[in-house]
Write a protein that holds these residues in place. Structure first.
Motif, PDB file in Angstrom:
ATOM      1  N   CYS A  21       6.285   5.790 -29.699  1.00  0.00           N
ATOM      2  CA  CYS A  21       6.456   4.112 -30.705  1.00  0.00           C
ATOM      3  C   CYS A  21       5.016   3.069 -29.863  1.00  0.00           C
ATOM      4  N   CYS A  22       4.340   3.668 -28.863  1.00  0.00           N
ATOM      5  CA  CYS A  22       3.270   3.137 -28.319  1.00  0.00           C
ATOM      6  C   CYS A  22       1.377   2.874 -28.674  1.00  0.00           C
ATOM      7  N   VAL A  23       1.310   4.236 -29.609  1.00  0.00           N
ATOM      8  CA  VAL A  23       0.734   4.238 -30.836  1.00  0.00           C
ATOM      9  C   VAL A  23       0.910   3.825 -32.075  1.00  0.00           C
ATOM     10  N   SER A  26       1.695  -1.084 -35.550  1.00  0.00           N
ATOM     11  CA  SER A  26       0.679  -2.197 -35.167  1.00  0.00           C
ATOM     12  C   SER A  26       0.801  -2.870 -34.374  1.00  0.00           C
ATOM     13  N   LEU A  27       0.899  -3.655 -33.441  1.00  0.00           N
ATOM     14  CA  LEU A  27       1.093  -5.171 -32.624  1.00  0.00           C
ATOM     15  C   LEU A  27       1.094  -6.156 -32.972  1.00  0.00           C
ATOM     16  N   PRO A  28       2.059  -6.452 -32.865  1.00  0.00           N
ATOM     17  CA  PRO A  28       2.264  -7.788 -34.000  1.00  0.00           C
ATOM     18  C   PRO A  28       1.509  -9.705 -32.825  1.00  0.00           C
ATOM     19  N   PRO A  39      -3.596   4.465 -29.325  1.00  0.00           N
ATOM     20  CA  PRO A  39      -2.535   4.384 -28.605  1.00  0.00           C
ATOM     21  C   PRO A  39      -2.887   2.879 -27.544  1.00  0.00           C
ATOM     22  N   CYS A  40      -1.756   1.505 -27.416  1.00  0.00           N
ATOM     23  CA  CYS A  40      -2.347   0.802 -27.315  1.00  0.00           C
ATOM     24  C   CYS A  40      -3.337   0.939 -25.366  1.00  0.00           C
ATOM     25  N   LYS A  41      -4.029  -0.295 -25.073  1.00  0.00           N
ATOM     26  CA  LYS A  41      -5.011  -0.107 -24.439  1.00  0.00           C
ATOM     27  C   LYS A  41      -4.053  -0.161 -22.892  1.00  0.00           C
ATOM     28  N   HIS A  42      -2.762  -0.799 -22.900  1.00  0.00           N
ATOM     29  CA  HIS A  42      -1.794  -0.413 -21.598  1.00  0.00           C
ATOM     30  C   HIS A  42      -1.700   0.729 -21.486  1.00  0.00           C
ATOM     31  N   LEU A  43      -1.662   1.826 -22.148  1.00  0.00           N
ATOM     32  CA  LEU A  43      -0.913   2.836 -22.352  1.00  0.00           C
ATOM     33  C   LEU A  43      -1.222   3.562 -21.543  1.00  0.00           C
ATOM     34  N   ASP A  44      -0.850   4.215 -19.959  1.00  0.00           N
ATOM     35  CA  ASP A  44      -1.112   5.529 -19.512  1.00  0.00           C
ATOM     36  C   ASP A  44      -0.510   6.960 -20.207  1.00  0.00           C
ATOM     37  N   ARG A  49       2.730   6.173 -20.249  1.00  0.00           N
ATOM     38  CA  ARG A  49       3.685   5.208 -19.497  1.00  0.00           C
ATOM     39  C   ARG A  49       2.995   4.230 -19.513  1.00  0.00           C
ATOM     40  N   CYS A  50       3.616   2.438 -19.914  1.00  0.00           N
ATOM     41  CA  CYS A  50       2.812   1.788 -19.865  1.00  0.00           C
ATOM     42  C   CYS A  50       2.692   1.331 -18.932  1.00  0.00           C
ATOM     43  N   THR A  51       1.027   0.796 -18.545  1.00  0.00           N
ATOM     44  CA  THR A  51       0.899  -0.024 -16.874  1.00  0.00           C
ATOM     45  C   THR A  51       1.151  -1.374 -16.859  1.00  0.00           C
ATOM     46  N   VAL A  52       2.342  -2.411 -17.825  1.00  0.00           N
ATOM     47  CA  VAL A  52       2.112  -3.234 -17.833  1.00  0.00           C
ATOM     48  C   VAL A  52       3.647  -3.548 -18.042  1.00  0.00           C
ATOM     49  N   TYR A  53       4.556  -2.717 -17.770  1.00  0.00           N
ATOM     50  CA  TYR A  53       5.741  -2.731 -18.037  1.00  0.00           C
ATOM     51  C   TYR A  53       6.208  -3.977 -17.759  1.00  0.00           C
ATOM     52  N   SER A  54       6.211  -3.892 -16.135  1.00  0.00           N
ATOM     53  CA  SER A  54       6.657  -5.335 -15.286  1.00  0.00           C
ATOM     54  C   SER A  54       6.581  -6.883 -15.756  1.00  0.00           C
ATOM     55  N   GLU A  55       5.332  -6.837 -16.399  1.00  0.00           N
ATOM     56  CA  GLU A  55       4.996  -7.878 -16.625  1.00  0.00           C
ATOM     57  C   GLU A  55       4.724  -8.269 -18.315  1.00  0.00           C
ATOM     58  N   LEU A  56       5.466  -7.941 -18.817  1.00  0.00           N
ATOM     59  CA  LEU A  56       4.981  -7.451 -20.488  1.00  0.00           C
ATOM     60  C   LEU A  56       5.438  -9.140 -20.819  1.00  0.00           C
ATOM     61  N   GLU A  57       6.198  -9.519 -20.501  1.00  0.00           N
ATOM     62  CA  GLU A  57       6.777 -11.178 -20.671  1.00  0.00           C
ATOM     63  C   GLU A  57       5.642 -12.415 -20.041  1.00  0.00           C
ATOM     64  N   GLY A  60       2.113 -11.874 -22.310  1.00  0.00           N
ATOM     65  CA  GLY A  60       2.680 -12.056 -24.151  1.00  0.00           C
ATOM     66  C   GLY A  60       2.934 -10.866 -24.608  1.00  0.00           C
ATOM     67  N   TYR A  61       3.708  -9.472 -24.001  1.00  0.00           N
ATOM     68  CA  TYR A  61       3.791  -8.786 -25.087  1.00  0.00           C
ATOM     69  C   TYR A  61       5.044  -8.688 -25.423  1.00  0.00           C
ATOM     70  N   SER A  62       6.096  -9.651 -25.319  1.00  0.00           N
ATOM     71  CA  SER A  62       7.361  -9.534 -24.819  1.00  0.00           C
ATOM     72  C   SER A  62       8.023  -9.062 -26.199  1.00  0.00           C
ATOM     73  N   ALA A  63       7.402  -8.922 -27.548  1.00  0.00           N
ATOM     74  CA  ALA A  63       8.225  -7.874 -28.694  1.00  0.00           C
ATOM     75  C   ALA A  63       8.063  -6.922 -28.539  1.00  0.00           C
ATOM     76  N   CYS A  64       7.704  -6.015 -27.289  1.00  0.00           N
ATOM     77  CA  CYS A  64       7.883  -4.305 -26.275  1.00  0.00           C
ATOM     78  C   CYS A  64       9.206  -4.169 -25.807  1.00  0.00           C
ATOM     79  N   ARG A  65       8.994  -5.081 -25.388  1.00  0.00           N
ATOM     80  CA  ARG A  65      10.689  -5.148 -24.453  1.00  0.00           C
ATOM     81  C   ARG A  65      11.648  -5.113 -25.177  1.00  0.00           C
TER      82      ARG A  65
HETATM   83  S1  SF4 Z   1       1.786  -3.024 -24.295  1.00  0.00           S
HETATM   84 FE1  SF4 Z   1       2.906  -1.195 -23.099  1.00  0.00          FE
HETATM   85  S2  SF4 Z   1       4.841  -1.157 -24.405  1.00  0.00           S
HETATM   86 FE2  SF4 Z   1       3.612  -3.119 -24.565  1.00  0.00          FE
HETATM   87  S3  SF4 Z   1       2.673  -1.067 -26.743  1.00  0.00           S
HETATM   88 FE3  SF4 Z   1       1.163  -1.673 -24.764  1.00  0.00          FE
HETATM   89  S4  SF4 Z   1       2.178   0.522 -23.747  1.00  0.00           S
HETATM   90 FE4  SF4 Z   1       3.092  -0.022 -24.797  1.00  0.00          FE
END
Ligand code: SF4
Ligand code: SF4
Length: 154
Positions: A21-23, A26-28, A39-44, A49-57, A60-65
């Protein structure tokens, strides 16, 4: 016969998934308009794994959660792992996994939200070609294809 989906399986299980889902989508986000199937630039990518998951909001990535794959990511990951593959270790078949995820996810969306418009950007020809994979993934989300099977005599 129509499928009866197993609601207990229509859940995310990100720990047992490969974060497709992180690949695939498209991200809004105006600040990061990620194109689809990249792949999202924040994806390891090695750990999926998302490298910024604890800081999504905060970032400015709140839609991801809020994203819910209804279990699609898990069954598609399992299907490909059972075939000895995953998008991050097998780039030659990654696109097949991406399209399988899209078709299964949009099928679930259509099933759960029949009033919502669902648009595929995959050709009918390809959807047909990938049918064995998508059917196998959908079957993994099904409780039983025949609700009377258990009481039928052999
Ligand atoms: S920010 Fe994190 S959760 Fe959102 S698409 Fe990128 S890797 Fe996935
Ligand atoms: S595809 Fe679903 S289960 Fe997998 S990481 Fe994304 S939300 Fe979680």
């Amino acid at each position: 016969m129509p499928r009866i989906f197993d609601k207990s399986k229509l859940k995310t299980d990100c720990a047992n998934c490969d974060s497709v889902c992180c690949v695939v989508p498209s991200l809004p986000y105006a600040h990061y308009p990620k194109p689809p199937r990249v792949p999202c630039k924040h994806l390891d990518q090695s750990e999926c794994r998302c490298t910024v998951y604890s800081e999504l909001e905060k970032r400015g990535y709140s839609a991801c959660r809020k994203f819910d794959c209804y279990g699609t990511g898990v069954v598609v990951a399992k299907l490909f792992r059972d075939l000895g593959r995953s998008w991050n270790t097998h780039p030659d078949t990654a696109i097949i996994q991406f399209h399988t995820f899209t078709i299964v996810y949009l099928t679930m969306l259509k099933y759960l939200h029949p009033d919502r418009a669902v648009e595929f950007d995959i050709s009918e020809e390809l959807i047909e070609k990938l049918k064995p994979l998508t059917e196998a993934a959908l079957d993994m989300l099904v409780e039983t294809a025949d609700p009377f099977a258990a009481i039928k005599k052999p």
